[in-house]
Each structure stands twice: as structure tokens, then as C-alpha cells.
Design a protein around this motif. Structure first.
Motif, short mmCIF file in Angstrom:
data_model
loop_
_atom_site.label_atom_id
_atom_site.label_comp_id
_atom_site.label_asym_id
_atom_site.label_seq_id
_atom_site.Cartn_x
_atom_site.Cartn_y
_atom_site.Cartn_z
N VAL A 1 0.87 -1.17 0.00
CA VAL A 1 0.00 0.00 0.00
C VAL A 1 0.91 1.21 0.00
CG1 VAL A 1 -1.79 1.30 1.20
CG2 VAL A 1 -1.82 -1.20 1.27
N ALA B 1 -7.15 0.70 -1.44
CA ALA B 1 -5.78 0.18 -1.60
C ALA B 1 -5.43 -0.79 -0.48
CB ALA B 1 -4.79 1.35 -1.62
N PRO C 1 -2.06 6.11 -3.06
CA PRO C 1 -2.67 4.92 -3.68
C PRO C 1 -2.93 5.13 -5.17
CG PRO C 1 -3.78 5.47 -1.63
CD PRO C 1 -2.87 6.62 -1.95
N PRO D 1 -0.72 4.12 5.46
CA PRO D 1 -1.92 3.67 4.76
C PRO D 1 -3.21 4.36 5.18
CG PRO D 1 -1.34 2.10 6.47
CD PRO D 1 -0.24 3.13 6.44
#
Length: 587
Positions: free
Chosen positions: A426, A493, A430, A510
């Protein structure tokens, strides 16, 4: 020694050799096109010969019936027209085929080039070499080469016919040919470097347009429309300057190539006309000379166009083949090692890495181990080397020194497909495709069943906004996920990475665009979803660090601290400087 990721364009000889290699794939169709060109040339010689005989035998002396002669001429003209159509169609298919082959070669190479290549070259330049640069190649292969061969056939055939008819007059009509050759050679010599510059400047224009379109939000948000327009105008003007420079060379040479063939006709009219008057040349032979020389005007005139087009094509192909032949891909062993089934850990041993051309290393002597089932967070100030470190695990880059091990094997000893299959990623920004939500989620594991898909989306929080999408799973999310918010893109993602079932996960910030309430829910679910996987996590959010079993702190590419969150806060070192205030507020 750093790999050469920006090689110079190929020279004429090497470019020609490589272009012929691609052209050979179309050799059968090319042979057919050349056969049609030969037939066309033969018919173009036969028709004037038949007309000459008709003038002398059927019109002047009535030795043969006129109607059959005219009928044969009409039939041959119709056949020649058909052959010309077939020749043009065949050559067009050859050109399109060569263009498609080169585009596929470039696209395939683009997918294998290392990330460092894309760090160096703007997207517009990369796109330009697979689009703008290939158009001249298609036109030259699809028209110029066979047309040039046909012109040579016509010139040689005409020379033989005229020489047999009247050698002296044929020799006089050939006087301009050496001058045509001299002008053509000088034209090719001058236009070659200009053609290369034109293609390079066109790449700059594509790059400028790409940057403006991709970054349109920032352009409009900061009111930079005028600045971006000025930059584009400057690059467009550079193209205009080079094209005008090329046009000046063309204007100085092409008129000569167009005029000189007509000089041969003038010679025949003068000398041949007197020969007819004195009875040493028949009317039919005189007409034969005029017809054949008029038919030669275009083949000789086209020499300039073919040379011009050929130089553009070779300049364009030289740029493309330089990348295909010289840009190194990540090396792979012919007999790669195989990872054992089951749990897979990660280890970095004395890793040093610097970006190509950079004076200082981003990572220097990094040692780090991530066991299966362990979540290790990498923290540090901006520019400390977190994203670079994470980029080594899926082998986007190779370290300059040291090694990155996956399941006990150096990544360089493993097949690249195995590495990429074992590491789910990730990225900080993304990347989503202009496809449906479902297709984006299944990108890493197309055979996943609905149960696995729904489970990954539940963990990553995708199902929370699924009902808000107009077509749920089949919603087209637009280029780069433009129809989703930043937080939604990150959740998609994350779900995509979880769905791959890879034993190693690399999570680069992330949840940075996700609100804290949603983040808490995702973090809680992630704990069980990450069980058994080796996870390397980079984040600047204290709440996301709750996932980590251990935290490693980077400072200027060096590991300066390691421990649990509580231990690092208690030490009062670099980690405490970064997160101490947030930890106090959270407490």
C-alpha cells in the motif's frame, strides 16, 4: 557503478539494424508489397511502350488496327490502378504492424524498467516515445521504403528502355541525375540532427501537457493557470522553432529535387525534337521518352520526401531503441531460488542505498528484522528514508550495499514474480485504475471469491461507503480513483493488499487521509487480519502505531532507536521528540 537510465540516442547504423529486425516480422507482407511495386513498375513501362508502338504503327502508318491497341492500353491501365491499390494497402499494413510491434516492445519494457527510471524521466517523455515518436516510423515503413524501392525499379527500368531506344538521348537526359544525388545527400546530412531535436521538443510538449492535466487541481487551486500556460507556450514555441529550422532546410533543397527531373524533360524536348525533325527519331520513340521521363518526375521528386521522412523515422526510432537496448532492467538469476511454503520473514542486513546521481545515501547501514506475525513500524522525520526503506522490500530498487532477505533468501536470488507475489504493498499515494471498484480490488488476486473480497473490504472499511456509490461494486471510480475521496482511495488500496493474502505487507502511511474515528475501527480490525504476516509499517500518526509490536526510528537513513511505544517515549529520544506531545494529549 550506477546503471545508465538516460542513454543517448542510437546512431544511424544501429538504429537501422534494429529497425530492420522489427521490420522482418512483416517480411511476407513486405515481399508481397514489393511484388506489387515490381508489377506496377513493369506496367508503367509497358504502357508507354505500347503507346509508342500504337503511334508509329496504328496512327502514322496504319499497320495495325487502332482499336485493339487502345483497348489493351485501357486494360493495362486498369490493372495498374488495381495493383497500385493493393501495393498501398499492403504497405499500410506493414507500417501499422511495425508501429504496433514497436509500441508493444516499449510498453513491455516500461513494465519491466526499474522505479529509478521513472524517478528520472517525466511521464510526458515516456508517453511521447511510445506515441509521437512512432508516427514517422509508421509512415516511413508503410510508404517511404517501398515507394523508394519502386522508384529505383522505375529509374532502372526506364534507363534500360530508353538506352535501348536511343542511347545518346538517354545519356543526355541523365545529366541532371548526379546533381539530384548530391542535393539529396546534402539534404539528408543537414536534416538528421534537426529531426532528432524536433522529436525531443515534442516530448517536452507532451510532458508539459501531462503535468498540467494530472495536476489540474493544484494548478487551479493556486491560480497558476497563466504560469502553466506560459510554460506550455514556451515548449510549444521550441517545437515551432525546430520545425521552422527544418522547414528552412527543406525549402533550400526540396525545390532543387523537384526542378532537376523536369530538366531532363527539357533536354529531350530540345534534342529529341530536333531528332524527330531530322528523321533519326520516330514520333512514337519521342513520345516514349516524354512519357517515361514524366513518369520519372515523381519518383525523383519523392526522393526528397523519402529522405526527409526516413531521417525523421530514424531519429524517432533511435530514441526508442536506445531505451529498449540500454536501460537495464532489474537483473534476475537464470536459476532463481524458491521460497519455502508457509511463514515468511523479512531481514535487512547492512543496507545502504542512494538514488542514482545523488551525492548522499538515503539509507546507510540499516539492519532490521521482521518476523512472521510481527508488525514493525518505521518512524522518523520527513526525509528520514522511511518510504525508501519500504520500497526495497518489493524490490522496486536494489540496495547499493548489504542485502534484503525474504524468507531467508536475498531478493536478488529470487524470481521477481515470486517477490512481488509475496509482498503486498500500500503506497503513500494509492494508485487506482479507471475501472470498476471490484476490478480494482481484485487487481492483485483476480481469482478471489466473494467471501474473501467482502472480508477484506470489511477490515479496510470499504463496505462502510459501498452503499454511497451509485453502482456499488460496479462503480467506475475514474482515473487514479478521482471519483473517490482520499480516505476512500486509501481504504480501497488497503483492502486490495489484504486480499492478496501475501505473507509480507508493506504499508506506507496507509491511513493518513482517513478520519480518526474510521481509523480506530480499521486499526481494531487489522490486528486479526495481519496475524501470521510480516508487516512493515511507515506512519506519522500515533493512532496507527497502535498496530505495531515494535517501532524502529530512522534519522538521516540510520536506525537510531528501536523498542515498543512505551519504551521509546520513556527514553525521551528522537521518537519522543516526534510523538511525545501527541502521546501526552492522547493520555
Amino acid at each position: 557503478m550506477s546503471p545508465n537510465l538516460d542513454p543517448p540516442d542510437h546512431g544511424l547504423r544501429l538504429t537501422t539494424s534494429r529497425l530492420l529486425d522489427v521490420w522482418r516480422l512483416q517480411r511476407r507482407l513486405t515481399a508481397l508489397a514489393l511484388l506489387y511495386a515490381l508489377m506496377y513498375s513493369a506496367l508503367s513501362l509497358a504502357i508507354p511502350l505500347l503507346i509508342a508502338r500504337t503511334i508509329d504503327d496504328s496512327i502514322l502508318h496504319d499497320e495495325r488496327p487502332l482499336a485493339p491497341q487502345l483497348a489493351i492500353v485501357a486494360v493495362l491501365a486498369a490493372v495498374r490502378s488495381t495493383v497500385n491499390f493493393l501495393r498501398r494497402y499492403a504497405t499500410a499494413r506493414v507500417g501499422v504492424g511495425v508501429e504496433a510491434s514497436m509500441r508493444e516492445l516499449l510498453y513491455g519494457a516500461y513494465l519491466r524498467f526499474p522505479r529509478a527510471f521513472y524517478d528520472l524521466h517525466p511521464t510526458g517523455q515516456v508517453v511521447s516515445r511510445a506515441t509521437n515518436d512512432l508516427y514517422p516510423v509508421r509512415y516511413f515503413i508503410g510508404w517511404g521504403m517501398v515507394q523508394g524501392a519502386q522508384s529505383i525499379m522505375m529509374i532502372l527500368g526506364t534507363a534500360v528502355v530508353l538506352g535501348v531506344t536511343n542511347l545518346k538521348l538517354a545519356a543526355l537526359s541523365a545529366i541532371p541525375l548526379p546533381l539530384i544525388g548530391l542535393v539529396a545527400w546534402r539534404f539528408a546530412h543537414l536534416v538528421t540532427p534537426i529531426s532528432r531535436d524536433v522529436q525531443a521538443r515534442k516530448g517536452d510538449v507532451t510532458e508539459s501537457a501531462d503535468e498540467a492535466v494530472v495536476g489540474i487541481e493544484m494548478v487551479q487551486a493556486f491560480g497558476r493557470e497563466d504560469d502553466v500556460q506560459d510554460r506550455f507556450a514556451q515548449r510549444a514555441d521550441a517545437v515551432r522553432t525546430e520545425v521552422l529550422r527544418q522547414a528552412r532546410v527543406e525549402s533550400h533543397h526540396l525545390p532543387g529535387l523537384f526542378y532537376l527531373p523536369s530538366a531532363s524533360v527539357a533536354v529531350v524536348l530540345l534534342v529529341g525534337g530536333r531528332a524527330v525533325i531530322h528523321g533519326t527519331l520516330t514520333y512514337g520513340e519521342f513520345a516514349l521518352f516524354i512519357q517515361l521521363l514524366l513518369q520519372l518526375v515523381w519518383p525523383l521528386e519523392s526522393t526528397g520526401w523519402i529522405i526527409n521522412l526516413g531521417q525523421r523515422a530514424l531519429a524517432s526510432a533511435g530514441r526508442s531503441f536506445a531505451w529498449l537496448d540500454e536501460v537495464p532492467v532489474l537483473p534476475e538469476r537464470p536459476d532463481p531460488a524458491r521460497m519455502a511454503e508457509g511463514d515468511t520473514g523479512v531481514e535487512l542486513r547492512g543496507v545502504r542505498f542512494a538514488y542514482p546521481g545523488a551525492a548522499e545515501a538515503v539509507l546507510d547501514g540499516v539492519d532490521l528484522t521482521v518476523a512472521p506475525g510481527e508488525v514493525v513500524a518505521v518512524c522518523g522525520a520527513t526525509g528520514a528514508g522511511k518510504s525508501t526503506l519500504l520500497g526495497l522490500l518489493p524490490r522496486f530498487y536494489d540496495p547499493d550495499a548489504g542485502a534484503v532477505l525474504l524468507g531467508g533468501h536475498d531478493l536478488r536470488d529470487l524470481a521477481l514474480d515470486d517477490v512481488r507475489g509475496a509482498v503486498g504493498v500500500v503506497t503513500q499515494r494509492p494508485i487506482l485504475f479507471s475501472e470498476t471498484l471490484r476490478d480494482n480490488l481484485l487487481a492483485g488476486r483476480p481469482d478471489a471469491d466473494d467471501a474473501a473480497l467482502h472480508e477484506a473490504c470489511d477490515v479496510a472499511g470499504v463496505t462502510a461507503f459501498l452503499d454511497d456509490l451509485p453502482d456499488r461494486w460496479q462503480t467506475l471510480i475514474g482515473e487514479r480513483g478521482v471519483n473517490l475521496s482520499g480516505g476512500q482511495r486509501q481504504r480501497v488500496a488497503l483492502a486490495r493488499a489484504l486480499l492478496t493474502d501475501a505473507p509480507v505487507l508493506v504499508l506506507d502511511d496507509p491511513l493518513s487521509a482517513v478520519d480518526t474515528t474510521t481509523e480506530d475501527r480499521i486499526v481494531t480490525r487489522l490486528r486479526s487480519a495481519l496475524e501470521g504476516r510480516a508487516v512493515l509499517l511507515a506512519t506519522q500518526r500515533l493512532s496507527t502505531l497502535a498496530l505495531a509490536d515494535r517501532i524502529v526510528v530512522l534519522d538521516d537513513g540510520v536506525v537510531v532507536e528501536s523498542g515498543t511505544q512505551a519504551q521509546l517515549l520513556e527514553r525521551g529520544g528522537t521518537f519522543a521528540e516526534l510523538f511525545g506531545e501527541d502521546a501526552s494529549v492522547a493520555a
